[in-house]
Design an enzyme around this catalytic site. Structure first.
Site, PDB file in Angstrom:
ATOM      1  N   LYS A  31      24.067  92.131  43.627  1.00 20.42           N
ATOM      2  CA  LYS A  31      22.645  91.918  43.354  1.00 20.42           C
ATOM      3  C   LYS A  31      21.947  93.223  42.964  1.00 20.42           C
ATOM      4  O   LYS A  31      21.207  93.275  41.992  1.00 20.42           O
ATOM      5  CB  LYS A  31      21.990  91.310  44.602  1.00 20.42           C
ATOM      6  CG  LYS A  31      20.648  90.688  44.312  1.00 20.42           C
ATOM      7  CD  LYS A  31      20.018  90.129  45.561  1.00 20.42           C
ATOM      8  CE  LYS A  31      20.819  89.101  46.240  1.00 20.42           C
ATOM      9  NZ  LYS A  31      20.610  87.802  46.332  1.00 20.42           N
ATOM     10  N   ARG A  53      16.852  91.551  51.211  1.00 18.82           N
ATOM     11  CA  ARG A  53      18.010  90.672  51.022  1.00 18.82           C
ATOM     12  C   ARG A  53      19.301  91.469  51.157  1.00 18.82           C
ATOM     13  O   ARG A  53      19.337  92.649  50.823  1.00 18.82           O
ATOM     14  CB  ARG A  53      18.017  90.072  49.605  1.00 18.82           C
ATOM     15  CG  ARG A  53      16.885  89.148  49.298  1.00 18.82           C
ATOM     16  CD  ARG A  53      16.988  88.723  47.830  1.00 18.82           C
ATOM     17  NE  ARG A  53      16.145  87.591  47.521  1.00 18.82           N
ATOM     18  CZ  ARG A  53      14.920  87.693  47.023  1.00 18.82           C
ATOM     19  NH1 ARG A  53      14.401  88.888  46.775  1.00 18.82           N
ATOM     20  NH2 ARG A  53      14.211  86.622  46.747  1.00 18.82           N
ATOM     21  N   GLY A  87      25.220  82.551  51.928  1.00 18.14           N
ATOM     22  CA  GLY A  87      24.837  82.167  53.283  1.00 18.14           C
ATOM     23  C   GLY A  87      25.114  83.212  54.337  1.00 18.14           C
ATOM     24  O   GLY A  87      24.996  82.942  55.517  1.00 18.14           O
ATOM     25  N   MET A 101      23.472  86.092  54.986  1.00 21.61           N
ATOM     26  CA  MET A 101      22.220  86.357  55.683  1.00 21.61           C
ATOM     27  C   MET A 101      21.070  85.758  54.906  1.00 21.61           C
ATOM     28  O   MET A 101      21.040  85.829  53.688  1.00 21.61           O
ATOM     29  CB  MET A 101      21.991  87.847  55.819  1.00 21.61           C
ATOM     30  CG  MET A 101      20.874  88.092  56.813  1.00 21.61           C
ATOM     31  SD  MET A 101      20.210  89.736  56.818  1.00 21.61           S
ATOM     32  CE  MET A 101      18.827  89.542  55.761  1.00 21.61           C
ATOM     33  N   ARG A 155      21.436  84.990  36.568  1.00 24.47           N
ATOM     34  CA  ARG A 155      22.862  84.864  36.923  1.00 24.47           C
ATOM     35  C   ARG A 155      23.517  83.928  35.920  1.00 24.47           C
ATOM     36  O   ARG A 155      22.810  83.185  35.224  1.00 24.47           O
ATOM     37  CB  ARG A 155      23.033  84.327  38.337  1.00 24.47           C
ATOM     38  CG  ARG A 155      22.326  83.021  38.547  1.00 24.47           C
ATOM     39  CD  ARG A 155      22.398  82.571  39.977  1.00 24.47           C
ATOM     40  NE  ARG A 155      21.418  81.513  40.185  1.00 24.47           N
ATOM     41  CZ  ARG A 155      21.004  81.098  41.370  1.00 24.47           C
ATOM     42  NH1 ARG A 155      21.481  81.641  42.444  1.00 24.47           N
ATOM     43  NH2 ARG A 155      20.130  80.135  41.478  1.00 24.47           N
ATOM     44  N   HIS A 197      51.190  56.716  48.324  1.00 20.85           N
ATOM     45  CA  HIS A 197      51.516  55.868  47.187  1.00 20.85           C
ATOM     46  C   HIS A 197      50.287  55.633  46.311  1.00 20.85           C
ATOM     47  O   HIS A 197      50.314  55.802  45.093  1.00 20.85           O
ATOM     48  CB  HIS A 197      52.088  54.536  47.694  1.00 20.85           C
ATOM     49  CG  HIS A 197      52.444  53.583  46.595  1.00 20.85           C
ATOM     50  ND1 HIS A 197      51.556  52.633  46.144  1.00 20.85           N
ATOM     51  CD2 HIS A 197      53.548  53.460  45.833  1.00 20.85           C
ATOM     52  CE1 HIS A 197      52.117  51.953  45.156  1.00 20.85           C
ATOM     53  NE2 HIS A 197      53.347  52.435  44.961  1.00 20.85           N
ATOM     54  N   SER A 254      64.327  70.685  40.100  1.00 17.92           N
ATOM     55  CA  SER A 254      62.926  70.299  39.983  1.00 17.92           C
ATOM     56  C   SER A 254      62.359  70.242  41.400  1.00 17.92           C
ATOM     57  O   SER A 254      62.871  69.498  42.241  1.00 17.92           O
ATOM     58  CB  SER A 254      62.816  68.933  39.301  1.00 17.92           C
ATOM     59  OG  SER A 254      61.465  68.550  39.242  1.00 17.92           O
ATOM     60  N   CYS A 295      57.680  69.019  40.083  1.00 21.38           N
ATOM     61  CA  CYS A 295      57.183  67.696  39.724  1.00 21.38           C
ATOM     62  C   CYS A 295      56.389  67.056  40.859  1.00 21.38           C
ATOM     63  O   CYS A 295      55.972  65.914  40.773  1.00 21.38           O
ATOM     64  CB  CYS A 295      58.314  66.787  39.270  1.00 21.38           C
ATOM     65  SG  CYS A 295      59.502  66.441  40.575  1.00 21.38           S
ATOM     66  N   TYR A 344      58.724  75.103  33.759  1.00 17.76           N
ATOM     67  CA  TYR A 344      57.669  74.136  33.446  1.00 17.76           C
ATOM     68  C   TYR A 344      57.028  73.580  34.711  1.00 17.76           C
ATOM     69  O   TYR A 344      57.578  73.698  35.809  1.00 17.76           O
ATOM     70  CB  TYR A 344      58.234  72.977  32.598  1.00 17.76           C
ATOM     71  CG  TYR A 344      59.214  72.097  33.332  1.00 17.76           C
ATOM     72  CD1 TYR A 344      58.762  71.025  34.100  1.00 17.76           C
ATOM     73  CD2 TYR A 344      60.576  72.344  33.274  1.00 17.76           C
ATOM     74  CE1 TYR A 344      59.646  70.226  34.800  1.00 17.76           C
ATOM     75  CE2 TYR A 344      61.478  71.555  33.975  1.00 17.76           C
ATOM     76  CZ  TYR A 344      61.007  70.500  34.731  1.00 17.76           C
ATOM     77  OH  TYR A 344      61.866  69.710  35.442  1.00 17.76           O
TER      78      TYR A 344
HETATM   79  C1  PEP Z   1      58.134  64.959  45.529  1.00 16.04           C
HETATM   80  O1  PEP Z   1      58.577  64.690  46.633  1.00 16.04           O
HETATM   81  O2  PEP Z   1      57.468  65.980  45.300  1.00 16.04           O
HETATM   82  C2  PEP Z   1      58.316  64.050  44.399  1.00 16.04           C
HETATM   83  C3  PEP Z   1      57.886  64.370  43.203  1.00 16.04           C
HETATM   84  O3  PEP Z   1      58.875  62.856  44.663  1.00 16.04           O
HETATM   85  P1  PEP Z   1      58.084  61.609  45.293  1.00 16.04           P
HETATM   86  O4  PEP Z   1      56.628  61.966  45.304  1.00 16.04           O
HETATM   87  O5  PEP Z   1      58.387  60.456  44.432  1.00 16.04           O
HETATM   88  O6  PEP Z   1      58.704  61.541  46.641  1.00 16.04           O
END
Ligand code: PEP
Ligand code: MG
Length: 906
Positions: A27, A98, A107, A109, A371, A489, A797, A864, A884
């Site tokens: 500031k 300030r 937050g 002071m 800002r 799920h 993976s 993944c 990746y």
């Molecule tokens: C995981 O476990 O990260 C995965 C990609 O497999 P799932 O979510 O299908 O168990």
């Protein structure tokens, strides 16, 4: 030489500048800089962050004496520039105090305003402003703020009542009024005297009347606040060292309520909602800052264009607008011209959209703050690309001007802002999949399909979802569950579908029998309307209008720019040709995870699958699997075709078999009839498949290893599809992935089945396909023994959903029961199923990658789990050297941008 502890600024001069953040705090450096570039800010001074360290080393008295002379001189400088005197009764100068650390610490002071007031000075303020109400209100606020912040009267526990608030409430009750502003001037006077009494009672001292005593108290309170619990915790979370200290900023107060030539307002150099290059904002004549936000008076627009737009929306005629709500451009043209020129100057200087606060005191314009402005995701992209085109910023800067997560707003429907303002929140869950959804409650997949077919928009509400609910989820606008975490799920499937989902809303009581859902006393039944915000987890009562997402050219250009810098590839998790296509359109360069179990659920397939599971011997299973084979092969063909020329990682069957069998009597009867066995027999088999801990049970490669015929069938389907497409000229690059191994032998035995099956198929067809066989690393033991695994597996993976589950020992499906408490108590900073735990789980990822590559240097490694689309996790993957990340289709753009930022950060 004497150490410089105080830096003054004012009237176009400043002893500090923007690059002195470490010494002056953010500031302080900014206030100095504004002065230097010719922006009028109320004069003041900054006490350096180094003094904060001295304060803790030498103590209060020593530091006050060290500062004494400098602060007096700096106050004299303000007095001269403001033509007023600190503590004077006739012409008082009031100041604000300030804190201001190097890094912003919201937050830490509270600000102290109107410092310098006492029973005599308040009379001077009345004469100066001609506004007794304002003067006494300022005084009572000052005593309250000072009492709370400086004299330590603010209660430590949230539950305890602020002593000042208690006094206000008592007086309001006595007067029979509800709002503070309904109290009279005499009431305000009374409050001040009651407040002072409370101070004396609680602290044993009189409220300080001398302006300098007040000032020293406030300065030391800022230093003390550096070590308060809130600040210590915040620093710990953000990794800010305690040695940095905070600076203290003292600045002259200016007033926008000194008559018709005074005003106050806020303005933006561009539109924070749309990103348009349009100066805009609101102001009020003869008002103080709070009035603009308090909603008591209708703020007026700054520009004429803005004012006319506003009048149109508010159905105000042009005559009425000009008479009652003129723009600043019309009402104060010369001040407006100055404001406009300065806002352009500030934007050019900071090279970003500015959010500014200003006050006009008797015809003189003052900037209180500037800002970088907060903005919507849409505005973020537009402003970044506009500034790039305007030559204000370079490509790399443009890429950092967009927060990857904010891209979500561009990809999903959002609620109409006005409609949302009046909506009531009935429950809160986890923000499992972003977007906005509104529709009628249904509880079962069949009902969802039926209502949908009749043209209704539905929200599917479940305790938790299972693969059986897929068809219902597919037609629903959104999904709401009472249980389940960010990788449950419902969450995973909804994200894959790009559908809004709120999971784990623990306050919901769902009664499937009566088709009702209850939250507190509110009971909603099938057909009632609710709305979901999958971006913040809120559940609302009733319908709220939504707006569809549109992809702008700016968005596309931003993505192209990202690819120019990215090293990490971005793939997608997709199980259908449609999802694969969406992801390709968003720029995915392959599939990193195709969960084959989702292919077993529709129509005939589920029957054959159930037949396979319920069979007692290999022969029965092989027969049933041969029925599934053509379906699977056709599904793979669809996906490979959509991903022509790109690699596709297909994972072998993963979930426990009990997820596929019917648990209701009707389903069991159908199955018995189809297989020609008794219902009892079916029930016995269903019972035998049930497990105490399905997540740790008969799933993953344990299925393929106990029933190799499943692996055989899936290999035939994958490679058979690839061979058929080869004949059509479509290029496939199948990567067959074995799930959930913890021991290299588990992998090797599956690999043997895959390779033997492939050889047989290729011999039979007289043709072949190049493919690789690799594994998921999602069991800690697989990560720990990754060198051994890599001697057989051709790629890794990281399944960080299961890896997180097994590293923390938190069930993916049940974390919602304790996560809110853990977050609240700061046991966890974030949900580890959303944001990769780099310290623990990440260590396994890093180690497994290194161990794997020590055996197989060109080992392809990806991720993944759901973390593959979360920006900080994507950046981690880049640093670890993964090839990746793979994420659900709607997160592909987010991952692409995060990957580009990671590459630029190096
Ligand atoms: C995981 O476990 O990260 C995965 C990609 O497999 P799932 O979510 O299908 O168990
Ligand atoms: Mg897994």
């Amino acid at each position: 030489m004497n150490k410089k502890r105080v830096y003054t600024f004012g009237n176009g001069k400043a002893e500090g500048q923007a690059n002195m953040k470490n010494l002056l705090g953010g500031k302080g450096a900014n206030l100095a800089e504004m002065n230097l570039i010719g922006v009028p800010v109320p004069p003041g001074f900054t006490i350096t962050t180094e003094v904060c360290s001295e304060y803790y080393e030498l103590g209060r008295d020593k530091v006050v004496s060290l500062l004494q002379e400098d602060v007096k001189n700096a106050i004299a400088n303000i007095e001269q520039l403001m033509n007023a005197t600190f503590g004077d009764i006739e012409n008082p100068l009031l100041v604000s105090v300030r804190s201001g650390a190097r890094a912003s610490m919201p937050g830490m002071m509270d600000t102290i305003l109107n410092l310098g007031l006492n029973d005599d000075v308040v009379e001077g303020l009345i004469r100066k402003t001609n506004n007794p109400r304002f003067a006494w209100d300022s005084y009572r606020r000052f005593v309250q703020m000072y009492g709370d912040v400086v004299l330590g009267m603010k209660p430590v526990n949230k539950e305890d009542i602020d002593p000042f608030e208690e006094i206000i409430e008592e007086l309001k009750e006595e007067r029979g009024v509800k709002l503070d502003n309904e109290l009279s001037v005499d009431d305000l006077k009374l409050l001040v005297s009651k407040f002072k009494k409370a101070v004396k009672n609680q602290t044993g001292h009189d409220f300080p009347t001398s302006a300098y005593d007040q000032l020293w108290g406030a300065i030391c309170a800022v230093f003390d606040s550096w070590m308060n619990d809130r600040a210590i915790l915040y620093r710990k979370m953000e990794g800010i060292p305690a040695e940095w200290g905070t600076a203290v900023n003292v600045q002259a107060m200016v007033f926008g309520n000194m008559g018709e030539t005074s005003a106050t307002g806020v303005c933006f150099s561009r539109d924070a909602g749309s990103g348009e290059d349009l100066f805009n904002g609101e102001y009020l004549i003869n008002a103080q800052g709070e009035d603009v936000v308090a909603g008591i008076r209708t703020p007026q627009q700054i520009t004429k264009v803005g004012s006319q737009r506003w009048a149109e929306l508010a159905c105000v005629s042009e005559e009425e607008r000009l008479a009652k709500y003129p723009s600043m451009e019309e009402a104060m043209p010369s001040i407006y011209a100055e404001l406009d020129a300065l806002q352009t100057k500030l934007e050019n200087h900071y090279k970003d959209m500015q959010d500014m606060e200003f006050t006009v005191q008797e015809g003189k314009l003052w900037f209180l703050q500037t800002r970088n402005g907060k903005r919507t995701g849409f505005a973020m992209v537009k402003i970044a690309m506009d500034l790039l085109r305007e030559g204000m910023i370079d490509e790399k800067t443009a890429l950092f001007r967009v927060e990857p997560n904010k891209l979500d707003e561009l990809l999903h429907p959002v609620f109409d802002k006005k409609a949302l303002k009046v909506a009531s929140v009935i429950a809160k869950g986890l923000p499992a999949s972003p977007g906005a959804a509104t529709g009628q409650i249904v509880f079962f997949a069949d009902d969802a399909a039926e209502w949908h077919a009749k043209g209704h928009k539905v929200i599917m509400v479940r305790i938790e979802t299972s693969p059986e609910d897929l068809a219902g989820m597919a037609v629903a606008q959104g999904i709401l569950t009472a249980r389940g975490g960010m990788t449950s799920h419902a969450a995973v499937v909804a994200r894959g579908m790009g559908k809004c989902c709120v999971s784990g809303a623990g306050a919901l009581k769902i009664d499937y029998k009566n088709k009702t859902m209850q939250v507190g006393d509110l009971v909603l039944k099938e057909g009632d309307y609710i709305s979901l915000n999958g971006s913040n987890g809120e559940v609302y009562l009733g319908q709220i209008q939504t707006k569809e997402a549109e992809l702008s050219d700016d968005f596309r250009e931003l993505m192209t720019l990202a690819d120019k810098y990215t090293k990490l590839k971005v793939r997608t998790n997709a199980d259908t040709p449609c999802d694969a296509q969406i992801a390709r359109n968003f720029g995915a360069v392959g599939i990193g995870l195709c969960r084959t179990e989702h292919m077993f659920f529709e129509g005939e397939k589920i029957k054959a699958m159930r037949e396979m599971i319920l069979s007692e011997d290999t022969e029965g299973r092989v027969k049933a699997l041969s029925k599934i084979l053509p379906y699977q092969q056709a599904d793979f063909k669809g996906i490979f075709r959509a991903m022509d020329g790109c690699p596709v990682t297909v994972r072998l069957l993963d979930p426990p078999l009990h997820e596929f069998v019917p648990h209701d009597l009707k389903g069991q009867e159908d199955m018995a009839a189809m297989m020609g066995v008794s219902v009892k027999k079916i029930q016995e088999r269903v019972e035998s498949l049930s497990e105490q801990n399905p997540m740790l049970g008969h799933r993953g490669c344990r299925l393929g290893n106990t029933y190799p015929e499943i692996t055989e069938m899936q290999t035939l389907a994958i490679l058979g599809a690839a061979l058929e497409l080869k004949a059509e000229g479509i290029h496939t690059y199948p990567e067959i992935m074995v799930p959930l191994i913890g021991n290299v032998v588990e992998f090797q035995q599956q690999e043997a089945v895959i390779r033997t099956t492939a050889e047989k198929l290729f011999a039979e067809k007289g043709d072949s396909i190049e493919f690789t066989v690799g594994t998921m690393i999602e069991v800690p033991r697989a990560a720990l023994t990754a060198d051994k695994v890599a001697s057989s597996a051709e790629f890794f993976s990281f399944g960080t959903n299961d890896l997180t589950q097994m590293t923390f020992g938190y069930s993916r499906d049940d974390i919602a029961s304790f996560l809110p408490v853990y977050l609240d108590k700061k046991i966890l900073q974030v949900d580890p199923f959303q944001v990769l735990d780099q310290e623990g789980v990440g260590q396994l990822v890093r180690m497994a990658t290194e161990k794997g590559r020590s055996i197989r240097p060109d080992l392809k490694c990806g991720i993944c789990g759901e973390h593959g689309g979360e920006p900080s996790s994507v950046k981690f993957c880049h640093r670890v050297g993964l090839n990746y990340v793979s994420c659900s289709p709607f997160r592909v753009p987010i991952a692409r941008l995060a990957a580009a930022q990671a590459a630029i950060e190096g």
